[in-house]
Design a protein around this motif. Sequence first.
Motif, PDB file in Angstrom:
ATOM      1  N   TYR A  70       6.898   1.868 -19.188  1.00 58.07           N
ATOM      2  CA  TYR A  70       7.704   2.472 -18.124  1.00 58.07           C
ATOM      3  C   TYR A  70       6.790   3.060 -17.049  1.00 58.07           C
ATOM      4  O   TYR A  70       5.903   3.856 -17.348  1.00 58.07           O
ATOM      5  CB  TYR A  70       8.601   3.579 -18.690  1.00 58.07           C
ATOM      6  CG  TYR A  70       9.452   4.244 -17.640  1.00 58.07           C
ATOM      7  CD1 TYR A  70      10.485   3.548 -17.020  1.00 58.07           C
ATOM      8  CD2 TYR A  70       9.197   5.545 -17.230  1.00 58.07           C
ATOM      9  CE1 TYR A  70      11.258   4.149 -16.037  1.00 58.07           C
ATOM     10  CE2 TYR A  70       9.969   6.154 -16.252  1.00 58.07           C
ATOM     11  CZ  TYR A  70      11.000   5.449 -15.659  1.00 58.07           C
ATOM     12  OH  TYR A  70      11.756   6.035 -14.687  1.00 58.07           O
ATOM     13  N   PRO A  71       7.012   2.691 -15.803  1.00 58.36           N
ATOM     14  CA  PRO A  71       6.175   3.236 -14.722  1.00 58.36           C
ATOM     15  C   PRO A  71       6.666   4.624 -14.349  1.00 58.36           C
ATOM     16  O   PRO A  71       7.474   4.791 -13.452  1.00 58.36           O
ATOM     17  CB  PRO A  71       6.407   2.231 -13.587  1.00 58.36           C
ATOM     18  CG  PRO A  71       7.767   1.650 -13.848  1.00 58.36           C
ATOM     19  CD  PRO A  71       8.028   1.756 -15.328  1.00 58.36           C
ATOM     20  N   ALA A  72       6.145   5.621 -15.054  1.00 50.80           N
ATOM     21  CA  ALA A  72       6.717   6.966 -14.972  1.00 50.80           C
ATOM     22  C   ALA A  72       6.459   7.660 -13.643  1.00 50.80           C
ATOM     23  O   ALA A  72       7.165   8.601 -13.285  1.00 50.80           O
ATOM     24  CB  ALA A  72       6.165   7.828 -16.108  1.00 50.80           C
ATOM     25  N   GLY A  73       5.469   7.210 -12.929  1.00 51.83           N
ATOM     26  CA  GLY A  73       5.019   7.950 -11.752  1.00 51.83           C
ATOM     27  C   GLY A  73       6.109   8.274 -10.745  1.00 51.83           C
ATOM     28  O   GLY A  73       6.201   9.409 -10.271  1.00 51.83           O
ATOM     29  N   GLU A  74       6.929   7.291 -10.434  1.00 50.35           N
ATOM     30  CA  GLU A  74       7.896   7.494  -9.371  1.00 50.35           C
ATOM     31  C   GLU A  74       8.948   8.539  -9.752  1.00 50.35           C
ATOM     32  O   GLU A  74       9.207   9.488  -9.014  1.00 50.35           O
ATOM     33  CB  GLU A  74       8.569   6.159  -9.050  1.00 50.35           C
ATOM     34  CG  GLU A  74       9.215   6.150  -7.682  1.00 50.35           C
ATOM     35  CD  GLU A  74       9.477   4.730  -7.193  1.00 50.35           C
ATOM     36  OE1 GLU A  74      10.417   4.552  -6.412  1.00 50.35           O
ATOM     37  OE2 GLU A  74       8.746   3.804  -7.631  1.00 50.35           O
ATOM     38  N   ALA A  75       9.531   8.365 -10.922  1.00 53.09           N
ATOM     39  CA  ALA A  75      10.564   9.299 -11.360  1.00 53.09           C
ATOM     40  C   ALA A  75       9.982  10.708 -11.515  1.00 53.09           C
ATOM     41  O   ALA A  75      10.596  11.705 -11.129  1.00 53.09           O
ATOM     42  CB  ALA A  75      11.180   8.824 -12.671  1.00 53.09           C
ATOM     43  N   LEU A  76       8.797  10.758 -12.078  1.00 51.13           N
ATOM     44  CA  LEU A  76       8.163  12.051 -12.289  1.00 51.13           C
ATOM     45  C   LEU A  76       7.867  12.730 -10.962  1.00 51.13           C
ATOM     46  O   LEU A  76       8.115  13.933 -10.782  1.00 51.13           O
ATOM     47  CB  LEU A  76       6.878  11.833 -13.093  1.00 51.13           C
ATOM     48  CG  LEU A  76       6.134  13.068 -13.535  1.00 51.13           C
ATOM     49  CD1 LEU A  76       7.038  13.983 -14.337  1.00 51.13           C
ATOM     50  CD2 LEU A  76       4.952  12.639 -14.397  1.00 51.13           C
ATOM     51  N   GLY A  77       7.337  11.962 -10.031  1.00 49.60           N
ATOM     52  CA  GLY A  77       7.040  12.517  -8.713  1.00 49.60           C
ATOM     53  C   GLY A  77       8.300  13.037  -8.034  1.00 49.60           C
ATOM     54  O   GLY A  77       8.284  14.111  -7.414  1.00 49.60           O
ATOM     55  N   TYR A  78       9.372  12.295  -8.173  1.00 39.78           N
ATOM     56  CA  TYR A  78      10.625  12.716  -7.549  1.00 39.78           C
ATOM     57  C   TYR A  78      11.110  14.035  -8.161  1.00 39.78           C
ATOM     58  O   TYR A  78      11.518  14.959  -7.445  1.00 39.78           O
ATOM     59  CB  TYR A  78      11.663  11.611  -7.703  1.00 39.78           C
ATOM     60  CG  TYR A  78      12.959  11.901  -6.981  1.00 39.78           C
ATOM     61  CD1 TYR A  78      12.976  12.257  -5.631  1.00 39.78           C
ATOM     62  CD2 TYR A  78      14.177  11.820  -7.644  1.00 39.78           C
ATOM     63  CE1 TYR A  78      14.160  12.517  -4.965  1.00 39.78           C
ATOM     64  CE2 TYR A  78      15.368  12.074  -6.991  1.00 39.78           C
ATOM     65  CZ  TYR A  78      15.359  12.437  -5.650  1.00 39.78           C
ATOM     66  OH  TYR A  78      16.535  12.706  -5.002  1.00 39.78           O
ATOM     67  N   ALA A  79      11.053  14.118  -9.491  1.00 37.82           N
ATOM     68  CA  ALA A  79      11.486  15.347 -10.158  1.00 37.82           C
ATOM     69  C   ALA A  79      10.625  16.527  -9.716  1.00 37.82           C
ATOM     70  O   ALA A  79      11.128  17.629  -9.455  1.00 37.82           O
ATOM     71  CB  ALA A  79      11.424  15.174 -11.677  1.00 37.82           C
ATOM     72  N   ARG A  80       9.343  16.303  -9.614  1.00 40.66           N
ATOM     73  CA  ARG A  80       8.456  17.399  -9.197  1.00 40.66           C
ATOM     74  C   ARG A  80       8.758  17.842  -7.764  1.00 40.66           C
ATOM     75  O   ARG A  80       8.763  19.036  -7.465  1.00 40.66           O
ATOM     76  CB  ARG A  80       6.987  16.987  -9.335  1.00 40.66           C
ATOM     77  CG  ARG A  80       6.555  16.840 -10.813  1.00 40.66           C
ATOM     78  CD  ARG A  80       5.049  16.600 -10.922  1.00 40.66           C
ATOM     79  NE  ARG A  80       4.307  17.724 -10.406  1.00 40.66           N
ATOM     80  CZ  ARG A  80       3.798  18.713 -11.155  1.00 40.66           C
ATOM     81  NH1 ARG A  80       3.940  18.683 -12.457  1.00 40.66           N
ATOM     82  NH2 ARG A  80       3.155  19.705 -10.591  1.00 40.66           N
ATOM     83  N   ARG A  81       9.019  16.897  -6.885  1.00 41.10           N
ATOM     84  CA  ARG A  81       9.358  17.268  -5.510  1.00 41.10           C
ATOM     85  C   ARG A  81      10.658  18.074  -5.480  1.00 41.10           C
ATOM     86  O   ARG A  81      10.762  19.081  -4.804  1.00 41.10           O
ATOM     87  CB  ARG A  81       9.511  16.019  -4.638  1.00 41.10           C
ATOM     88  CG  ARG A  81       8.184  15.423  -4.181  1.00 41.10           C
ATOM     89  CD  ARG A  81       8.368  14.452  -3.011  1.00 41.10           C
ATOM     90  NE  ARG A  81       9.268  13.355  -3.308  1.00 41.10           N
ATOM     91  CZ  ARG A  81       8.955  12.267  -4.008  1.00 41.10           C
ATOM     92  NH1 ARG A  81       7.721  12.142  -4.506  1.00 41.10           N
ATOM     93  NH2 ARG A  81       9.829  11.307  -4.219  1.00 41.10           N
ATOM     94  N   LEU A  82      11.639  17.614  -6.252  1.00 39.66           N
ATOM     95  CA  LEU A  82      12.908  18.348  -6.293  1.00 39.66           C
ATOM     96  C   LEU A  82      12.707  19.767  -6.808  1.00 39.66           C
ATOM     97  O   LEU A  82      13.404  20.701  -6.405  1.00 39.66           O
ATOM     98  CB  LEU A  82      13.920  17.626  -7.183  1.00 39.66           C
ATOM     99  CG  LEU A  82      14.496  16.315  -6.652  1.00 39.66           C
ATOM    100  CD1 LEU A  82      15.375  15.658  -7.727  1.00 39.66           C
ATOM    101  CD2 LEU A  82      15.321  16.542  -5.386  1.00 39.66           C
ATOM    102  N   ALA A  83      11.747  19.921  -7.732  1.00 38.70           N
ATOM    103  CA  ALA A  83      11.490  21.244  -8.317  1.00 38.70           C
ATOM    104  C   ALA A  83      10.564  22.071  -7.434  1.00 38.70           C
ATOM    105  O   ALA A  83      10.233  23.211  -7.779  1.00 38.70           O
ATOM    106  CB  ALA A  83      10.897  21.087  -9.718  1.00 38.70           C
ATOM    107  N   GLY A  84      10.112  21.477  -6.331  1.00 36.11           N
ATOM    108  CA  GLY A  84       9.216  22.222  -5.457  1.00 36.11           C
ATOM    109  C   GLY A  84       7.781  22.264  -5.943  1.00 36.11           C
ATOM    110  O   GLY A  84       7.006  23.122  -5.535  1.00 36.11           O
TER     111      GLY A  84
END
Lengths: 478, 478, 478, 478
Positions: free
Chosen positions: C457-471
């Motif tokens: 699973y290419p986790a980077g994109e989803a993880l990056g999005y979650a981190r941005r949403l969390a500030g």
Amino acid sequence: MAIRTAAQYLEGLRDGREVYYRGERVEDVTTHAELGIAARHAAIDFELAEDPAHRDLALQRDPDGSEYSAYYRVPRGPDDLRARSRLIETATAEGGTLVILIKEIGTDALFALMRVLARSGETEGLERLQAFYRHCRDGDLSLAVAQTDVKGDRSKRPSEQDDPDLYLRVVEERPDGIVVRGAKAHTSCAPNVDEIIVLPSRSMGAGDEPWSVSFAVPVNTPGLRLYAADFLHGTDDEFVYPVSSRHKMIETLTVFDDVFVPSERVFFSGKPQIAGAVALTFVEFHRFTAVSYKLPLLDAFVGCGIAMAAANGISRAGHVREKLTWLAGYAETVRGLIQLAAQRGQLEEGIAYPDVFTTNLAKWTFARDFHVALEFLQDLAGGLLVTGPSGQDWEAAQVRPVLEKYLRGAWPARDRLAMLNLIGDLTTRAYGGYQAVLAIHAEGSLEAEKLAMYRSYPAGEALGYARRLAGLGEADDR
Amino acid sequence: MAIRTAAQYLEGLRDGREVYYRGERVEDVTTHAELGIAARHAAIDFELAEDPAHRDLALQRDPDGSEYSAYYRVPRGPDDLRARSRLIETATAEGGTLVILIKEIGTDALFALMRVLARSGETEGLERLQAFYRHCRDGDLSLAVAQTDVKGDRSKRPSEQDDPDLYLRVVEERPDGIVVRGAKAHTSCAPNVDEIIVLPSRSMGAGDEPWSVSFAVPVNTPGLRLYAADFLHGTDDEFVYPVSSRHKMIETLTVFDDVFVPSERVFFSGKPQIAGAVALTFVEFHRFTAVSYKLPLLDAFVGCGIAMAAANGISRAGHVREKLTWLAGYAETVRGLIQLAAQRGQLEEGIAYPDVFTTNLAKWTFARDFHVALEFLQDLAGGLLVTGPSGQDWEAAQVRPVLEKYLRGAWPARDRLAMLNLIGDLTTRAYGGYQAVLAIHAEGSLEAEKLAMYRSYPAGEALGYARRLAGLGEADDR
Amino acid sequence: MAIRTAAQYLEGLRDGREVYYRGERVEDVTTHAELGIAARHAAIDFELAEDPAHRDLALQRDPDGSEYSAYYRVPRGPDDLRARSRLIETATAEGGTLVILIKEIGTDALFALMRVLARSGETEGLERLQAFYRHCRDGDLSLAVAQTDVKGDRSKRPSEQDDPDLYLRVVEERPDGIVVRGAKAHTSCAPNVDEIIVLPSRSMGAGDEPWSVSFAVPVNTPGLRLYAADFLHGTDDEFVYPVSSRHKMIETLTVFDDVFVPSERVFFSGKPQIAGAVALTFVEFHRFTAVSYKLPLLDAFVGCGIAMAAANGISRAGHVREKLTWLAGYAETVRGLIQLAAQRGQLEEGIAYPDVFTTNLAKWTFARDFHVALEFLQDLAGGLLVTGPSGQDWEAAQVRPVLEKYLRGAWPARDRLAMLNLIGDLTTRAYGGYQAVLAIHAEGSLEAEKLAMYRSYPAGEALGYARRLAGLGEADDR
Amino acid sequence: MAIRTAAQYLEGLRDGREVYYRGERVEDVTTHAELGIAARHAAIDFELAEDPAHRDLALQRDPDGSEYSAYYRVPRGPDDLRARSRLIETATAEGGTLVILIKEIGTDALFALMRVLARSGETEGLERLQAFYRHCRDGDLSLAVAQTDVKGDRSKRPSEQDDPDLYLRVVEERPDGIVVRGAKAHTSCAPNVDEIIVLPSRSMGAGDEPWSVSFAVPVNTPGLRLYAADFLHGTDDEFVYPVSSRHKMIETLTVFDDVFVPSERVFFSGKPQIAGAVALTFVEFHRFTAVSYKLPLLDAFVGCGIAMAAANGISRAGHVREKLTWLAGYAETVRGLIQLAAQRGQLEEGIAYPDVFTTNLAKWTFARDFHVALEFLQDLAGGLLVTGPSGQDWEAAQVRPVLEKYLRGAWPARDRLAMLNLIGDLTTRAYGGYQAVLAIHAEGSLEAEKLAMYRSYPAGEALGYARRLAGLGEADDR
């Protein structure tokens, strides 16, 4: 001392305890705009004992004539367990699906400690515990239990954490007691009880001595600070929050900032071998309590589903009946299993405890299907759950007639909205999220429940049967 | 007219429209403390078109040099459908998992009306519609769609209801237009758009003529009143509501109190045979939009899961990996199916529409497992979801150090709490409940999606294969 | 050499190979009463290439004019992968839902070995492999793959087993080759192919050199012994076994009793670092094959469900439509995902391979819901699945009229029984059990599929999005 | 008459009954190669009564000294229901997970008829029934129940069918009895019992008089013909079929070809209003029996899972523990619910019947998760389930050593194969398919069970609670 009244109980909470809420010190937890709701909710326990309709269930009269809260009755067999379950269920139903808990969890802890200390031959600890038990019972006290450590990095043991305080520990031994430091997470009802019992939250091994400690202190003990969660803050619109505007429970981050505990209040200290047994035994008792207090919520789910289907005029649709049947089956399976857990109760050290496998099966059954129940209820209710009017709309003279005309179903708008808002409160808003997270995490996670089932399953019979069918001799292959 | 700026869009909403919120008339939806957040969220659509990074995706340049919002591009094949899906997904990602919707749903309605009116040979209605389409496209207007009638008793047809207004209907025909009365439930974004398109919400039959009507009016049309839901009221603490404190969408009970609609805005009236086709075709287009805008939420779920497991130090546990894998598989199945729906798009009356079976399969897959995803995220996050600190706690000088010390995990407390609060916002608090209910009810219920699948499944091939295997000749047994 | 005919293929199997069945040595696998059915089933592959209707799909013509079986075409991009998938699906459909497999799996192994050897710079091994590939392709040979070791105690590594032969290993190195000993479990089609390719079944580490070996040998190599499973024995009643009386696949316990392998047939030996990569890469290719050949079975399920509902007269029941919709959605999700896996195919070392995450998602989706499909089909069919008449009953003059009178539904008895027996064969009798176990275990277990998903699973994109949403800033927290 | 011995019972079956098997008339069901196995399996019931270990459970001694099979004891309260459940479970365990059924189902029918006839004031019918009951009890007879009509087109009522015989009906009334024609599907054990009781299979209305009939006849009555299913034919290899080679049950298509039934054997005729009540009441009793006899199979599943995990050396894997825990939870939930159904038993007309809601909940819980259990067991066992050796292989001198060397796990090959074959027999081969179909269809479908739950759920309490929480008065909204 006699049974206390609700007023006496509330008065007892005004003792200078150090409670923080939304960044500020709370002067009086009983009169605070939000915490006061939680205090009055907790007081339901005392009202129940005053209520002729529930008196027999709520009070225990010993042969010697003494009378005390039935929560403090040490269960001696299945009948006592059943009565305890019924009491917890009844009180929770009075609490609008929200458990009262100010005696339930504390006595779970006391009974668990009694059993483990007796079994371990810890005579001194047991005597201290018995004295504390009599103190609580005879004073009709309310209790919280602080068990879950904040834990830091979950992949590390207490002694491996960067900060040793991430599990509560003894930092100093004095001739007359101990000094403890650390914090316990999500302690339920702590601002609204008289005493806090502290238990270890996991098994311990050699080297974990400082973290292997159990004791009890009054809530206003110096150095003890409660940081209350505000999760149910803002549920003040009685129209849309019919339950959570009237019933609250408060969890705290419970910080022990070098708190001194006198020796007579220390049940054990420095004993890793006892720590794990207590942690586990407490949870065994407590899951029985937990399932007992989940029943009113599940009944409410079933009732809401039936009512909403009627209010919307969809009771005859096949998928609606399917969902209602599922909800009823879910509620009754959980109820049935917890009744069986009581019935199969076993006596040890003079204390009856509910069957571990069956209790965990009940709890796991409850927890693993909870979100399905949420989905079904939301499905039956409709999108108005999140697009419906506020209490201010309903009160506004220029708006209510519009709502009355257009938001009726097979029921009048007022009744239909009342049922919709109940479902919204129970499943879609903060209280719904609160119950959902409790379903998964309170009294241990689903993984913990499955592990308890795995460990307590009496494999011999099934295994022996399989071996006989296979033509093999008996052996324990577990 | 050129593409509008966000400021121009917002200015256009200050037109005297009649909006009510929490029992009171709202003077200006763009400056109102809560509704203003929704207006600014909607404006993201216009900001996107100004942003060089998204310009190519957001704008369409026709061969004749004209330029307009890409939402208004009539899809001519799979590539257009894919681009539309990507645009919707991108805008929603910018919207913090919340769809913008002020052009998406309206163009879904326009395309559906185009197709049905063309297919039915409704020349006059089609011409009116085309004129309205050009008006919206060239004016870069924003649109809402009011479809779902309030419906009263769901077991009764429109004409059987106690009150005939429970489905919106024509109460008067005039030489220059019609007068309509009734109410539509949960109209998304209505306070923040320029025009409202009205569609029937179900199939109609003989006798249902007055209810078989479709038209469009500006939001400030006299007699049109919007009663806005306040479900996301109170999400003002940016600490615990990182998404919903900044992004809102407003649904209204949209009341047509004898509203006059001029003839050129009436697409059809008194035509039951068209009503059902429009209702269905709109939903077919709209479910494709819906799945496209669900993807950022699902990606956020996966990302939150991975992040939270890391923050808690539990990434190596078997059950954690199981849940993360499930979440990724869930998100990618939904994404894969909607990509396939675009790829299998078919052309009719010059408009490409996504494959109906695959679109509904994607939507149903999304909807039926949504609550499992909620459960898994809540499980990975921990009980702190409902017992954690408030923003006021975090800001308080006497509290924050305690939180920093004790609420760290494998991540520092600040980062861990940020991720916990994101999960709480997405799954446990009001916005989570909002998304959960939308998953079940928006764009039609799970039952409706299954029915659409059942009807659109091309049974011939599978059935023929089964018959051959059974040694039977071919026949249609459906 | 030209493409072989089915007759030439069958003739090639009469080579003295050492095959045991039900305790006895088999003289000729092509004429044996039961194994012969499997041989003729395998021959479908050759018939397909002779059939004008399938010629284009089944044959590859290179620019240089050479012509060979399309299974041997090295995929160079998504189009080739799609064509390969269609070929496998088509052949399996001709095989009555049972895969042919005598070229599918072997070329999966060849392509996987090519990629790993090229990537690892194993020039000599790669040359040997290329020579073997040309030998097979040009000779139009059939292939089996022996991968799964018998494994003994699964909690132990190869070198820890009580008997080192429990994983196949090199017992002697000679100047001109190696001698191997051990056994591979469930080798599909081994009695009906020309060559067997041996692959390691797991990752290996230092110390595992003797078990890190891959090679190929003709099936009649001395010391190679095949012990064939008789699971589908006894399915000789064409009435009740419409599929499995005509189509069989045979698995063997494949024993290498000190078999000599000449050097030119050894692809690598003593290289633990390559062993694991080959084991994994093969499975990645092979799961794509696997999902492709599951599609006819799933189509048959859908078709049987629709037909049976019609035959019983229950098509209008709500729960029946629900089950049919579910079956169609299941089949089409699996089909959609494998199409996407092809479309997302990536090129490495000149070989296109299907997207690993999507392939495993497809396979896992297939496997985890297979038993639900069985349940639904059995539910739709009725109890007659296990209480219906035998072929002898149907043939008996005194019985058939009774059956014709009483076992009709909405269809005549003959047709209804034909469909019932098809469902019985596919779900309730031996072939049904065979497919059920294959669904779980063939090409790796569900756990293995989930692990492959987790890893790819290419986790980077989803993880990056979650981190941005969390500030939070970007970081890789996996 | 005293209790009969197994030999006496078998002797009684040699009475000229007309049985067909695989197209041929069977001379003697007790000596027939395959049917004889079923007869000896049925005889376990009589052996149990002779066995000192089970005598107390299997025999009833009345105060007047009379002694008879405990199956014939009319239950008077929860204790009797519990004892009946235990007897059924014990006999089934002796039967290798296969129910005996030759007295269980017949007494279910007798008790149901007693209750309905008594409640309906059908004095004459009740007297005939009581006489028949005493005849069976005192003669220690075995009984089958023929209930399910062949039904033809399921969308039509009896009187709407093309052929009126598709539901069994009275074709002639005579002074001394009636003549019946028609066929009943899947009558269990019919070839191996003394008497057959015929019940209607559905509710009837006006116009359905000819189909509203119930009676009993000896199996050798002229015109009564049994066409036996051969589903378990061919399970003769004791190695791979450890259970089904020794235990069989036979279902028949039971044809009444103008059978004369004397008046004293007719319990009612021409009474539609009684037909439905009997059909339903019988099933209510019978599902309690059914769940009782499913328990040994579920215990075997759990035991097999534990044993197989040990045999393969995978007991410590997380997913393995998860599956074992699930299996244990499944078995114990079903067991717990059926115990509760007994405990909640209610008395009516002097007969205790198990709680309807709880019984159906138990049955539905059993049925809906059965295929999950199959999947988990197959997963734990491994692919060898379908690729393992036959009994002939094991017996062959040249093969067994190979198997012993290579098919060992953490257990020796012999023991591991024995357990694998047991799981294969229970889940993957014919007997597994037989049990799977019975799980879904026997004693009514899942839909029927859910409908029974829906109808019997006491909605008032949950509904009243929901209404109180919503602030509404009490009302019945169901």
